[in-house]
Design an enzyme around this catalytic site. Structure first.
Site, short mmCIF file in Angstrom:
data_model
loop_
_atom_site.label_atom_id
_atom_site.label_comp_id
_atom_site.label_asym_id
_atom_site.label_seq_id
_atom_site.Cartn_x
_atom_site.Cartn_y
_atom_site.Cartn_z
N THR B 49 11.46 -7.01 -3.34
CA THR B 49 11.61 -5.64 -2.50
C THR B 49 10.88 -6.16 -1.10
O THR B 49 10.01 -7.01 -1.17
CB THR B 49 11.48 -4.25 -3.14
OG1 THR B 49 9.73 -4.39 -3.28
CG2 THR B 49 11.98 -4.26 -4.56
N CYS B 50 10.94 -4.97 -0.29
CA CYS B 50 10.24 -5.11 0.91
C CYS B 50 8.61 -5.03 0.82
O CYS B 50 7.93 -5.42 1.49
CB CYS B 50 10.73 -3.99 2.03
SG CYS B 50 10.72 -2.22 1.19
N ASN B 51 8.19 -4.38 -0.56
CA ASN B 51 6.92 -4.10 -0.68
C ASN B 51 6.28 -5.23 -1.64
O ASN B 51 4.90 -4.86 -1.85
CB ASN B 51 6.85 -2.68 -1.27
CG ASN B 51 6.79 -1.74 0.07
OD1 ASN B 51 6.45 -2.30 1.25
ND2 ASN B 51 7.03 -0.55 -0.02
N SER B 109 3.71 1.92 -6.46
CA SER B 109 4.39 2.15 -5.16
C SER B 109 3.70 2.50 -4.10
O SER B 109 2.51 3.10 -3.96
CB SER B 109 5.63 2.81 -5.09
OG SER B 109 6.68 2.34 -6.05
N GLU B 114 7.97 7.53 -5.76
CA GLU B 114 9.09 7.20 -5.02
C GLU B 114 10.19 6.86 -5.77
O GLU B 114 9.97 6.26 -6.92
CB GLU B 114 9.08 6.31 -3.85
CG GLU B 114 8.41 4.90 -4.02
CD GLU B 114 9.55 3.76 -4.23
OE1 GLU B 114 10.73 4.08 -4.48
OE2 GLU B 114 9.08 2.62 -4.39
N GLY B 191 14.85 13.27 18.55
CA GLY B 191 13.53 12.73 18.13
C GLY B 191 13.56 12.40 16.84
O GLY B 191 14.46 12.81 15.92
#
Lengths: 276, 421
Positions: B49-51, B109, B114, B191
């Site tokens: 995963t990205c982490n 995580s 999450e 924003g």
């Protein structure tokens, strides 16, 4: 008598467990097992219904004419109205507040239960559809009790939201919209039942003949009408948005306290048309 | 069985290192096949995963060190293993099991609790299973990890409390309005934070989005993304009466929303409340708005404070979650012990069957009976199974209780060679 008592004991056991289950979910802050809790409450309600129905079948007793049955019916109506409201509103953890109140009156039913509970028979109760009138009146007060509890829940939630002091328990309370909706709906149910009960009393025969006096001299009849006026006014104010929801909740609580005092004083201060 | 877990994650490696060893879905089968051909793995699941990038595996015959497997991964991604080695962690046996459960339960995580990671773990498991790289040990491990993750989700509030500004805003909106479908949101300005809040609101089903901006083009650009309508800022006062959730994030130096604006709206709205999220600094919403009974006003500080408070609650829930993980580890350990007994039980049964077959053959040779042979065989096998049922159960129980003396006795009794390694 044993069968009737057993249904009361069973209903109580199921509802006590139901309440403990609610509290466990809150304490552990775990996923709210809404469906399971609802089924448990329904089971308790069904058993309580049996307690109320069986005397009519097993004895010659006219239903809903003993104090044990009245308290049982009051407890039943609180539970039944609450469960009905859960069909239209997501009321989540409110059972943890509603059940102890229902159980309180169930315990009063226990206290009043005796060998004579199902042998009482008076001339008054024999000749009229008395128990139907009693049913509607008690359900009305049960509904207003639920109104009171929803108002309490609303104010607690609203206070936390406004004070920005939300905690884990806050997110287990129903939304303000659901509580407000349940509050209104319970008033409607209560008013409908109250009106039906009052009308039935008038239509079932000469009230003077039943009570020995004119209806406008009967404290309980006047009290019931007064209660209807209070809650009808609350609904009117709500509909016209004359007050904010928070003030309406305060009004609902005040109204309930007032009718509680009225009810107790009428039953203790006069011998006429009382059941306490 | 010697389960291994090795890899790197957001705690041990910076993002520029992690991205070097990140694998796409299409790359997983080829790299696992390489590991298999090199006999470095018997079973494997690669989670990327990205982490984190982690390899859960049962070592093959030629694996001497977990780094051997990592070398293959690095070679596949054309990364020198020396660049990755300082960031690697290794777990084996029950610690690897515990790590797997922690990861699936989102306890490891970046944001504890999450919800994405469980889906990612399930995907990694499915990919490995489709490629035939998942045997019974990893199958059991990951099935157990899904069950543990579900228990953590259901029995603790680790997932439930919102921590980001956007999720806090949505949680509060839900506490006011309940089901958000049928309610509307108005964004004033724009924003990133506004978009974050709006993303969460639309995820929860808010049905109508309006955007008001000084520059109509910007309003249209944002509104299009959420299938909403754009309005000039001058129309603001007219938009309040149909707005349930108001998100304000302009660059205005002075407040632009005053109580007088809302009084007009409430004449139409009756008792329906408005939830205002004032993200702007300096604030867009005047303080006198806060005093209105039907307005719930939260600024950026309040939302961040709420998020921080909830993060603390989540950390407290960690203890409860870790207890669940430990229970899972214990159950997996017990399961492994029964599996180790598989060969022993198989050999015992084979020996007994052979014994019975031999006896029957000798009987038929001698007796020349006319009795149906297959019936007799069937009866003999049935007797054998019944005879062996209890001993087999005892063997399993003794294995769980680690009574090795009893197990040695069984081996000796039946002159068996297989058993605990």
């Amino acid at each position: 008598m044993l069968a009737i008592n057993l249904t009361l004991y069973s209903a109580s056991a199921v509802l006590v467990w139901n309440w403990v289950h609610f509290l466990l979910c809150l304490y552990r802050k775990s996923k709210f097992e809404g469906r399971r809790l609802l089924l448990e409450s329904l089971a308790g309600l069904l058993l309580l219904s049996l307690f109320l129905i069986l005397p009519g079948f097993l004895t010659d007793h006219q239903p809903l004419t003993s104090r044990a049955e009245i308290f049982g019916l009051y407890s039943w109506s609180i539970l039944a109205v609450f469960l009905l409201l859960t069909r239209f509103n997501s009321l989540k953890s409110m059972g943890s507040l509603v059940l102890p109140v229902a159980l309180l009156f169930l315990s009063l039913s226990f206290y009043q239960l005796s060998a004579d509970s199902f042998s009482t028979q008076s001339e008054v109760t024999k000749n009229t559809p008395f128990w139907i009138h009693i049913f509607f009146i008690v359900v009305a007060y049960g509904s207003f009790t639920v109104t009171f509890l929803m108002a309490v829940g609303y104010l607690r939630s609203e206070h936390q939201l406004r004070a920005k002091s939300v905690d884990g328990f806050f997110f287990m309370l129903p939304s303000l919209e659901d509580l407000d909706g349940a509050l209104q709906q319970s008033i409607w149910i209560g008013l409908g039942s109250l009106l039906s009960g009052i009308l039935l009393a008038f239509l079932s025969g000469s009230l003077k003949g039943t009570l020995g006096t004119f209806w406008f001299l009967d404290p309980n009849v006047l009290g019931a009408i007064f209660t209807g006026v209070i809650y009808g006014t609350i609904l009117f104010i709500r509909r016209r948005a004359l007050f904010t929801n928070r003030r309406i909740a305060y009004l609902a609580i005040s109204g309930f306290v007032f009718i509680g005092i009225l009810f107790l004083s009428m039953n203790f201060l006069t011998q006429m048309h009382h059941f306490m | 069985m010697k389960l291994q877990a090795t890899g790197l994650n957001h705690k041990t490696a910076p993002v520029d290192v992690r991205e070097k060893l990140a694998f796409d879905r299409e790359e997983i089968h080829p790299v696992l096949r390489q590991l298999d051909r090199a006999e470095l793995i018997k079973e494997a699941v690669l989670l990327s995963t990205c982490n984190r990038t982690e390899l859960y595996f049962l070592p093959g015959n030629k694996l001497q060190n977990p780094i051997d497997a990592v070398e293959v991964l690095c070679e596949f991604k054309d990364v020198p293993v020396e660049e990755i080695d300082p960031y690697l962690y290794e777990h084996d046996d029950l610690r690897a099991v515990e790590h797997c459960f922690e990861v699936a339960g989102s306890l490891n995580s970046m944001v504890i609790g999450e919800t994405e990671i469980l889906g990612q773990v399930k995907t990694a498991y499915d990919i490995a299973r489709e490629g035939g790289f998942c045997g019974k040990f990893l199958h059991q491990l990951f099935q157990e990890s899904f069950r543990i993750a579900k228990r953590i989700r259901n029995e603790t509030h680790i997932h439930r409390l919102p921590t980001s500004v956007g999720s806090c805003a949505v949680a509060l909106a839900s506490q006011i309005f309940g089901d958000l479908s049928g309610h509307s949101a108005l964004v004033v300005g724009g924003g990133d934070m506004s978009k974050q809040c709006l993303d969460h609101l639309t995820d929860e089903g808010i049905s109508s989005v309006k955007v008001a901006n000084r520059t109509l083009d910007k309003a249209e650009e944002l509104a299009e993304k959420y299938d909403g309508s754009a309005h000039p800022l001058d129309d603001l006062e007219d938009l309040f009466d149909e707005t349930d959730v108001l998100i304000s994030s302009t660059g205005s130096e002075e407040p632009i929303i005053h109580r007088s604006h809302l009084e007009k709206a409430f004449a139409e709205r009756g008792t329906k409340p408005i939830f205002i999220i004032d993200i702007a600094v300096p604030r867009d919403v005047d303080e006198d708005v806060r005093t209105h009974d039907n307005v719930y006003l939260y600024d950026i500080d309040s939302l961040e404070e709420l998020g921080q408070q909830n993060l603390e609650y989540r950390k407290q829930a960690m203890d409860q979650a870790m207890e669940i993980v430990q229970e899972g580890v214990q159950q997996y350990e017990e399961w492994i012990k029964t599996q180790d007994m598989g060969p022993l039980i198989k050999e015992l049964k084979q020996d007994v069957y052979q014994l019975v077959e031999k006896e029957l053959r000798e009987h038929f040779d001698k007796q020349q009976t006319s009795l149906n042979k297959s019936d007799l065989q069937l009866v003999a096998h049935r007797i054998t199974n019944k005879l062996l049922d209890d001993p087999v159960n005892v063997i399993k129980e003794k294995a769980i209780e680690e009574e090795t003396d009893s197990l040695s006795t069984v081996r000796e009794m039946f002159d068996l060679e297989s058993g605990l390694g």
